[in-house]
Design a protein around this motif. Sequence first.
Motif, PDB file in Angstrom:
ATOM      1  N   THR A   1       0.832  -1.211   0.000  1.00 45.35           N
ATOM      2  CA  THR A   1       0.000   0.000   0.000  1.00 45.35           C
ATOM      3  C   THR A   1       0.858   1.248   0.000  1.00 45.35           C
ATOM      4  O   THR A   1       0.606   2.208  -0.745  1.00 45.35           O
ATOM      5  N   LEU A   2       1.893   1.255   0.836  1.00 42.41           N
ATOM      6  CA  LEU A   2       2.800   2.398   0.887  1.00 42.41           C
ATOM      7  C   LEU A   2       3.535   2.566  -0.436  1.00 42.41           C
ATOM      8  O   LEU A   2       3.677   3.691  -0.937  1.00 42.41           O
ATOM      9  N   ALA A   3       3.998   1.462  -1.008  1.00 38.39           N
ATOM     10  CA  ALA A   3       4.728   1.541  -2.272  1.00 38.39           C
ATOM     11  C   ALA A   3       3.849   2.097  -3.391  1.00 38.39           C
ATOM     12  O   ALA A   3       4.304   2.928  -4.197  1.00 38.39           O
ATOM     13  N   ILE A   4       2.596   1.648  -3.455  1.00 44.60           N
ATOM     14  CA  ILE A   4       1.669   2.142  -4.474  1.00 44.60           C
ATOM     15  C   ILE A   4       1.429   3.639  -4.288  1.00 44.60           C
ATOM     16  O   ILE A   4       1.379   4.409  -5.260  1.00 44.60           O
ATOM     17  N   THR A   5       1.291   4.061  -3.038  1.00 46.95           N
ATOM     18  CA  THR A   5       1.032   5.471  -2.748  1.00 46.95           C
ATOM     19  C   THR A   5       2.212   6.346  -3.146  1.00 46.95           C
ATOM     20  O   THR A   5       2.038   7.413  -3.763  1.00 46.95           O
ATOM     21  N   VAL A   6       3.421   5.898  -2.827  1.00 46.20           N
ATOM     22  CA  VAL A   6       4.617   6.674  -3.186  1.00 46.20           C
ATOM     23  C   VAL A   6       4.757   6.757  -4.703  1.00 46.20           C
ATOM     24  O   VAL A   6       5.086   7.825  -5.252  1.00 46.20           O
ATOM     25  N   GLU A   7       4.497   5.664  -5.391  1.00 43.43           N
ATOM     26  CA  GLU A   7       4.574   5.668  -6.852  1.00 43.43           C
ATOM     27  C   GLU A   7       3.577   6.658  -7.443  1.00 43.43           C
ATOM     28  O   GLU A   7       3.907   7.412  -8.382  1.00 43.43           O
ATOM     29  N   TYR A   8       2.359   6.662  -6.904  1.00 46.51           N
ATOM     30  CA  TYR A   8       1.341   7.595  -7.397  1.00 46.51           C
ATOM     31  C   TYR A   8       1.767   9.044  -7.156  1.00 46.51           C
ATOM     32  O   TYR A   8       1.617   9.898  -8.040  1.00 46.51           O
ATOM     33  N   MET A   9       2.317   9.322  -5.983  1.00 46.27           N
ATOM     34  CA  MET A   9       2.715  10.694  -5.664  1.00 46.27           C
ATOM     35  C   MET A   9       3.868  11.179  -6.540  1.00 46.27           C
ATOM     36  O   MET A   9       4.008  12.381  -6.766  1.00 46.27           O
ATOM     37  N   ASN A  10       4.676  10.264  -7.022  1.00 44.19           N
ATOM     38  CA  ASN A  10       5.771  10.644  -7.916  1.00 44.19           C
ATOM     39  C   ASN A  10       5.312  10.829  -9.364  1.00 44.19           C
ATOM     40  O   ASN A  10       6.104  11.267 -10.207  1.00 44.19           O
ATOM     41  N   GLN A  11       4.043  10.498  -9.629  1.00 41.14           N
ATOM     42  CA  GLN A  11       3.493  10.670 -10.973  1.00 41.14           C
ATOM     43  C   GLN A  11       2.451  11.787 -11.052  1.00 41.14           C
ATOM     44  O   GLN A  11       2.396  12.514 -12.043  1.00 41.14           O
ATOM     45  N   ARG A  12       1.666  11.927 -10.000  1.00 41.54           N
ATOM     46  CA  ARG A  12       0.562  12.899  -9.981  1.00 41.54           C
ATOM     47  C   ARG A  12       1.118  14.316  -9.843  1.00 41.54           C
ATOM     48  O   ARG A  12       1.952  14.594  -8.964  1.00 41.54           O
TER      49      ARG A  12
ATOM     50  N   GLN B   1       0.461  18.579  -9.592  1.00 37.50           N
ATOM     51  CA  GLN B   1      -0.368  19.754  -9.330  1.00 37.50           C
ATOM     52  C   GLN B   1       0.527  20.980  -9.400  1.00 37.50           C
ATOM     53  O   GLN B   1       1.682  20.937  -8.942  1.00 37.50           O
ATOM     54  N   PHE B   2       0.007  22.051  -9.981  1.00 36.17           N
ATOM     55  CA  PHE B   2       0.779  23.299 -10.134  1.00 36.17           C
ATOM     56  C   PHE B   2       2.095  23.051 -10.860  1.00 36.17           C
ATOM     57  O   PHE B   2       3.124  23.680 -10.584  1.00 36.17           O
ATOM     58  N   GLY B   3       2.092  22.056 -11.760  1.00 33.63           N
ATOM     59  CA  GLY B   3       3.258  21.810 -12.587  1.00 33.63           C
ATOM     60  C   GLY B   3       4.349  20.960 -11.970  1.00 33.63           C
ATOM     61  O   GLY B   3       5.371  20.719 -12.607  1.00 33.63           O
ATOM     62  N   VAL B   4       4.138  20.483 -10.733  1.00 33.32           N
ATOM     63  CA  VAL B   4       5.150  19.647 -10.071  1.00 33.32           C
ATOM     64  C   VAL B   4       4.475  18.417  -9.477  1.00 33.32           C
ATOM     65  O   VAL B   4       3.266  18.410  -9.225  1.00 33.32           O
ATOM     66  N   THR B   5       5.245  17.362  -9.234  1.00 32.56           N
ATOM     67  CA  THR B   5       4.681  16.167  -8.621  1.00 32.56           C
ATOM     68  C   THR B   5       4.311  16.460  -7.170  1.00 32.56           C
ATOM     69  O   THR B   5       5.001  17.225  -6.481  1.00 32.56           O
ATOM     70  N   ILE B   6       3.224  15.834  -6.717  1.00 32.68           N
ATOM     71  CA  ILE B   6       2.781  16.105  -5.348  1.00 32.68           C
ATOM     72  C   ILE B   6       3.747  15.516  -4.327  1.00 32.68           C
ATOM     73  O   ILE B   6       3.695  15.881  -3.146  1.00 32.68           O
ATOM     74  N   ALA B   7       4.655  14.646  -4.769  1.00 32.86           N
ATOM     75  CA  ALA B   7       5.670  14.117  -3.850  1.00 32.86           C
ATOM     76  C   ALA B   7       6.635  15.209  -3.386  1.00 32.86           C
ATOM     77  O   ALA B   7       7.363  15.015  -2.401  1.00 32.86           O
TER      78      ALA B   7
END
Length: 371
Positions: free
Chosen positions: A242-253, A255-261
């Motif tokens: 679950t954590l790995a999936i979340t981190v992967e998503y945050m490195n792709q998603r 907002q404001f032109g930058v990843t939310i990670a």
Amino acid sequence: MDFDFTDDQEQLRDAVRKWVDKGYGFERRRGIVKEGGFSRAAYGELAELGLTGLYIGEDDGGLGMGPVEGMVVMEELGRGIVLEPLAQALIAGGVLSGYAPQALKAAWLPGIAGGEKLVVLAWQERKARYRLDVCEAQATQVQAGWTLNAIKSIVPAGDQADAFLVPATVGGKIALFLVERGAAGVATRGYGTQDGSRAAELSLKDAPASLVTLDGLAALEHAVDIGIAAACAEAVGVLDKTLAITVEYMNQRKQFGVTIASFQALRHRVADMKMQLELARSMSYYASLKLNAPADERRRALARAKYQLGNSMRFVGQQAVQLHGGIGVTDEYIVSHYFKKLTQLEMTFGDTLHHLGEVSQRMQDTAGVFA
């Protein structure tokens, strides 16, 4: 203290991980859910790896391994949110090996080890609220042996199992019995559960049964503790993925032109998720290492572990959904299925509030974990 795994344990982990990655993908799992939540073929593949005989001695066709190996296996199955109830094979193997008469062992252990027989624990009753000493089921001794009258709820894969381990009252005390699903007076009603797996209501009316042990409460406590240790290990695997999936998503998603990670506030939340994962992992290790301890010590340890795992599962699951946003609760996206699994595991073998009460009741002069 050395927490390194042996070469054999790492090879076991690698074998299970390869099977999960290559043989139990998300689409296969989705298909099994649509078919009812249990696949004999997938369960047979677990048996081919030797996993169903993990806690059964070599003389009875098993591997004769112990709790640490069980923990390693359940972690990997948790990463793949595998639906088939391997934990029930661990429970049946451990309980029958430790408590059953020789004739019953000879009749059932080789079949359990080989995957031909699925034996599940049927212990929950509506009025018990996770308490093991509350049992309305009644056993009667007859000339041919024993008969049982009982209603048991949320029996894992109950309408697919070959037999049940059923606690019932004899003369005011709890005994443990084995009941075959095909016996007279046995009825099951299957249904899907929240995480996509399968369970059933079990009704017994003068059903013939084989006695496992008259010391049923001790055997039942041991069975549930094996289940708790397995659930804790499985949860660690689910949390890790679950954590790995979340981190992967945050490195792709973006907002404001930058990843939310890159947002500091969100990075702090991920750090808190990682902390909860490691707390859960350490308590899962603790649970497995205490599984063969004397009964009082074992019961205290398993309650402590399940309490911490319950807190970690709830925190990590909720944070994962929130960090994903709306997509985190859609059926099409995988993280929602991990969240469902965490929610169900939190209530398996006693929810967090129940185990907080267990910890409180069993607390001694010192509340230290290793007291």
